[in-house]
Scaffold this active site. Structure first.
Site, mmCIF file in Angstrom:
data_model
loop_
_atom_site.group_PDB
_atom_site.id
_atom_site.type_symbol
_atom_site.label_atom_id
_atom_site.label_comp_id
_atom_site.label_asym_id
_atom_site.label_seq_id
_atom_site.Cartn_x
_atom_site.Cartn_y
_atom_site.Cartn_z
ATOM 1 N N GLU A 108 0.845 -1.193 0.000
ATOM 2 C CA GLU A 108 0.000 0.000 0.000
ATOM 3 C C GLU A 108 0.878 1.239 0.000
ATOM 4 O O GLU A 108 2.013 1.218 0.508
ATOM 5 C CB GLU A 108 -0.931 0.012 1.223
ATOM 6 C CG GLU A 108 -1.904 -1.156 1.278
ATOM 7 C CD GLU A 108 -2.776 -1.117 2.521
ATOM 8 O OE1 GLU A 108 -2.561 -0.198 3.357
ATOM 9 O OE2 GLU A 108 -3.649 -1.995 2.679
ATOM 10 N N HIS A 115 4.484 0.699 2.335
ATOM 11 C CA HIS A 115 4.500 -0.393 3.302
ATOM 12 C C HIS A 115 3.726 -1.573 2.758
ATOM 13 O O HIS A 115 2.991 -1.456 1.762
ATOM 14 C CB HIS A 115 3.913 0.050 4.645
ATOM 15 C CG HIS A 115 2.492 0.490 4.554
ATOM 16 N ND1 HIS A 115 2.121 1.779 4.197
ATOM 17 C CD2 HIS A 115 1.326 -0.190 4.776
ATOM 18 C CE1 HIS A 115 0.810 1.892 4.198
ATOM 19 N NE2 HIS A 115 0.301 0.712 4.551
ATOM 20 N N TYR A 211 -10.655 -5.264 6.261
ATOM 21 C CA TYR A 211 -9.526 -4.340 6.103
ATOM 22 C C TYR A 211 -8.785 -4.510 4.778
ATOM 23 O O TYR A 211 -8.465 -3.518 4.113
ATOM 24 C CB TYR A 211 -8.533 -4.533 7.250
ATOM 25 C CG TYR A 211 -7.422 -3.512 7.246
ATOM 26 C CD1 TYR A 211 -7.647 -2.238 7.759
ATOM 27 C CD2 TYR A 211 -6.171 -3.810 6.705
ATOM 28 C CE1 TYR A 211 -6.637 -1.285 7.735
ATOM 29 C CE2 TYR A 211 -5.156 -2.865 6.684
ATOM 30 C CZ TYR A 211 -5.394 -1.605 7.201
ATOM 31 O OH TYR A 211 -4.400 -0.656 7.172
ATOM 32 N N PRO A 424 22.940 -7.845 88.118
ATOM 33 C CA PRO A 424 24.276 -8.190 87.603
ATOM 34 C C PRO A 424 24.213 -9.391 86.666
ATOM 35 O O PRO A 424 23.154 -9.949 86.395
ATOM 36 C CB PRO A 424 25.063 -8.498 88.880
ATOM 37 C CG PRO A 424 24.026 -8.889 89.885
ATOM 38 C CD PRO A 424 22.802 -8.096 89.561
ATOM 39 N N ALA A 425 25.373 -9.789 86.208
ATOM 40 C CA ALA A 425 25.451 -10.898 85.261
ATOM 41 C C ALA A 425 25.116 -12.218 85.939
ATOM 42 O O ALA A 425 25.256 -12.377 87.156
ATOM 43 C CB ALA A 425 26.848 -10.957 84.644
ATOM 44 N N THR A 427 22.293 -13.712 86.547
ATOM 45 C CA THR A 427 21.161 -13.751 87.472
ATOM 46 C C THR A 427 19.870 -14.189 86.795
ATOM 47 O O THR A 427 18.839 -14.258 87.461
ATOM 48 C CB THR A 427 20.957 -12.376 88.121
ATOM 49 O OG1 THR A 427 20.805 -11.387 87.097
ATOM 50 C CG2 THR A 427 22.142 -12.020 89.007
#
Length: 776
Positions: A108, A115, A211, A424-425, A427
């Site tokens: 076309e 194209h 188309y 303390p630690a 405990t």
């Protein structure tokens, strides 16, 4: 029918449509170059066509020129090149020289470019590879055009302008083989919900009908459609044109287009009369649609989730079903689902989003206490619980502490939203705090090292753990809000600030959290408001190294017992423990008389008031008198207490000497004794629920019958002892009393009585046996 046209009654599926542009922008101004390159020898005919009159005027020269230019003009050459290239592509897809496919090519003349429309359908072309095949198709078309241009070199060399077009075609061909198509080839596509483009399959026959076919002929932009199209083949309502059409290698002539279109409308493609329109024709009046029908038809369609969304929903359901909270849980519980989601684009981010959504869902549905009970249901508190033991060692009432923890975790303690374990630690403070947060599992930690984002990990959590808490002036203000349960906004790395809802806080530290450090200064301004927000327990006694870790299930046992027994609100806590207000320093426990905090006395359970261990209960029936079993062969002269006699022991041993007990436990316990089986507390702890099967039912019945026999034998033994004590005893005569005192009468008259042994060697009688046990 009376014509021999390439009629298609069926088209191979799937079918896709391509558009290929001729890669030359100024082709309309340099149209003569296309004549000379692609259609040499047609230049004079094209010039004569410009001067022809349009229809309806009769012009015999026009008819002769159109018949001469049937398939020789450059538009026809371009359509043939596209057909050959498409056929070659389908042969590569099907791996054969003669592919089974259907191809329609129509060139076309557009407003900007020359194209060609390509319809191709057949095996080997699919939705997945149709879009990728664009570059191959463009390369094949450009190769066919360059081969057509080379035919001119057999007669003469290229002119400079012709060489420019030729080299442009070669450049596009090279780029196409390397995968670059530019904008010279396109395929019909559709966009999905994510915005991605995919090749769109079409209905080829309807595409031909609507188309391709209803167009008028135009073979040159310098001419007009009414010149190139005969009056008999003119489409009145058509405003678009075509140059040349090829269907499966055969040209579709101008005089056959209308006939083919009518056949498609009447026979191949069903029209409106054949559809479900109630027998109405295409141009008849359609039925009127009422207002109510419009309202009912305006319903939204159901949303269809894609693969990624389905994976996310499945993972979210798995997280809710299996209580999966972190990435490691996903790896261990559902690795297959995790791998599928990891394979998606941005999979790691999607997994983080799913986990974040699950965290939001859990935080909205549960509190820390309810989620702890959800993870550890139906827990029974026993006297061997380490949490109970630790709190008793530290001097607290474990039930009162558990009641307070329940109130805090359930967000019912008012402004005191924090529990601090200070001491303390070694405990047990970290041991206890870790058991609480690991029991909840969905917890966040405060990070001092990341000073700009200290509370980055605290959002969307059920509980916060602040290990080794240290107050600094940079974060004391948001810390006061968090410790008091007030909503506040916190900074999150790489994101905007987020709102932090009320979240319980557990602190374990040996620092003074009420002193705020800033630079080289220590401030106590915030001490009072911080103490109002914190409930502090002081752990000062060090634990033995063999104490062990407290498990989350043991914490759940203690808290579930307190939750079931007490009202876990601030008012209920104060009413239960007779407090006007809850102080910052948690009150020390007050044990009941005879109750102990020593873990070695835990067999009989714990007190439901003070939390201490109940004392032992002993049964005298398991003891017997040692003197009744002592014979002369067991006689020990060291027990006489005579310091003048021969004794192998030293004075130091005599000083430390402790007389032996006058009672001992029988080595062989009678089978009917209560000690022969488990204790009552152990029996109740074991059978706290119904037996699950026949074996457990049999064991339960045996133990229950054993307890009944023990109870009966004990009562009978007590009655027998009571009856023996009530029988009348004969009064002893003086001779019997003398024998008991160790004095016997002499066999010869007139002689004094014989003393058999000293009074110091007399064994204690039954009456004073209880006074001598354990005494000197």
């Amino acid at each position: 029918m009376a014509f021999s046209a390439p009629v298609l009654r069926a088209f191979s599926q799937p079918t896709f449509t391509y558009v290929i542009k001729f890669p030359y922008n100024n082709w309309k101004e340099d149209e003569h170059l296309l004549w000379s390159l692609l259609a040499p020898g047609t230049e004079s005919l094209m010039i004569q066509l410009k001067n022809c009159a349009p229809h309806p005027e009769d012009d015999p020269i026009r008819e002769d020129i159109l018949c001469s230019l049937a398939d020789l003009h450059y538009g026809a050459v371009f359509a043939k090149a596209c057909y050959i290239a498409t056929s070659t592509l389908m042969g590569q897809k099907q791996r054969t020289l003669f592919p089974r496919c259907d191809i329609v090519c129509q060139s076309e003349i557009g407003s900007d470019f020359l194209h060609c429309h390509i319809l191709v359908g057949g095996a080997g072309l699919s939705k997945r590879n149709a879009k990728i095949s664009r570059a191959t198709l463009l390369g094949l078309v450009m190769a066919e055009l360059t081969q057509r241009c080379k035919l001119l070199l057999a007669h003469r060399p290229f002119e400079p302008a012709e060489a420019t077009i030729y080299h442009e075609l070669k450049r596009i061909e090279r780029e196409a083989w390397s995968g670059h198509t530019g904008n010279w080839v396109q395929i019909l596509q559709y966009k999905d919900k994510r915005g991605d483009l995919h090749a769109q399959p079409i209905d080829p026959l309807r595409f031909l009908k609507h188309y391709i076919l209803p167009k008028n002929r135009l073979i040159s932009p310098s001419s007009k459609p009414d010149v190139c199209t005969s009056p008999d083949n003119w489409f009145i309502l058509a405003d678009k044109t075509y140059s040349h059409t090829i269907i499966n290698g055969l040209p579709l002539l101008e005089r056959n287009r209308k006939a083919y279109l009518q056949e498609l409308e009447s026979e191949v493609i069903p029209g409106p009369s054949a559809m479900a329109f109630g027998g109405r024709g295409a141009w008849e009046q359609l039925p009127e649609v009422g207002e109510q029908r419009l309202i009912t038809s305006n319903t939204s369609t159901a949303y269809k989730a894609n693969k990624k969304e389905k994976l996310m929903l499945n993972l979210l359901d798995k997280c809710d079903e299996l209580n999966l909270l972190v990435y490691e849980d996903l790896v261990s519980a559902c690795p297959d689902l995790l791998l599928m989601l990891e394979g998606q684009p941005g999979g790691a981010r999607l997994i983080e989003q799913v986990l974040g959504m699950h965290h939001i869902k859990v935080c909205a549905k549960h509190t820390a206490l309810s989620f702890l009970f959800h993870l550890h249901p139906d827990q029974l508190l026993t006297s061997s619980n380490k949490a109970l033991k630790l709190l008793l060692i530290q001097g607290y009432n474990p039930l009162q502490v558990g009641h307070a923890i329940c109130c805090v975790l359930n967000k019912q303690m008012g402004k005191q939203n924090t529990i601090c374990f200070y001491g303390p630690a070694s405990t047990g403070k970290t041991n206890f705090a870790k058991a609480i947060v690991q029991g909840v599992r969905l917890y966040g930690c405060v990070n001092h090292l990341n000073k700009g984002f200290v509370f980055n990990d605290c959002r969307q959590r059920l509980i916060i753990w602040w290990e080794e808490c240290l107050m600094h002036q940079d974060w004391v203000e948001p810390a006061k809000c968090i410790l008091g349960g007030t909503e506040c906004r916190i900074d999150v790395k790489h994101k905007d600030s987020v709102l932090l809802q009320q979240t319980p806080v557990i602190i374990s530290t040996n620092h003074d959290i009420y002193s705020v450090v800033g630079g080289n200064t220590v401030s106590h301004v915030h001490a009072a408001p911080l103490k109002e927000r914190v409930l502090q327990l002081n752990f000062m006694k060090q634990l033995p190294q063999t104490f062990g870790e407290i498990s989350p299930s043991e914490i759940a046992e203690l808290l579930q017992w307190c939750f079931n027994e007490y009202d876990c609100t601030l008012a209920g806590f104060k009413q239960k423990w007779n407090l006007d207000k809850v102080p910052n320093s948690f009150p020390i426990g007050d044990l009941c008389p005879t109750h102990s905090q020593d873990f070695t006395l835990h067999e009989n359970g714990f007190c439901s008031d003070c939390g201490g261990y109940l004392p032992h209960s002993a049964d005298d029936s398991v003891y017997t008198d040692v003197a009744s079993e002592t014979t002369s062969g067991d006689y020990d002269p060291g027990n006489l207490g005579d310091t003048d006699g021969e004794d192998s022991k030293s004075e130091a041993s005599e000083v430390d000497y402790c007389p032996p007990k006058k009672r001992r436990v029988i080595s062989a316990t009678p089978p009917n004794s209560p000690v022969s089986g488990p204790s009552l507390s152990t029996f109740l702890d074991t059978w706290q629920s119904q037996p699950r099967d026949d074996d457990e039912l049999r064991i339960y019945e045996e133990q229950a019958s054993q307890f009944q026999k023990n109870t009966k034998s004990t009562s009978e033994r007590e009655e027998a002892q009571l009856g023996e004590s009530q029988e009348p005893q004969p009064e002893p005569d003086p001779t019997a009393w003398g024998e008991k005192l160790g004095v016997c009468s002499s066999q010869q008259p007139g002689q004094p009585p014989i003393v058999l042994y000293c009074f110091e060697d007399l064994r204690p009688s039954d009456e004073d046996e209880g006074e001598n046990i354990g005494g000197d």
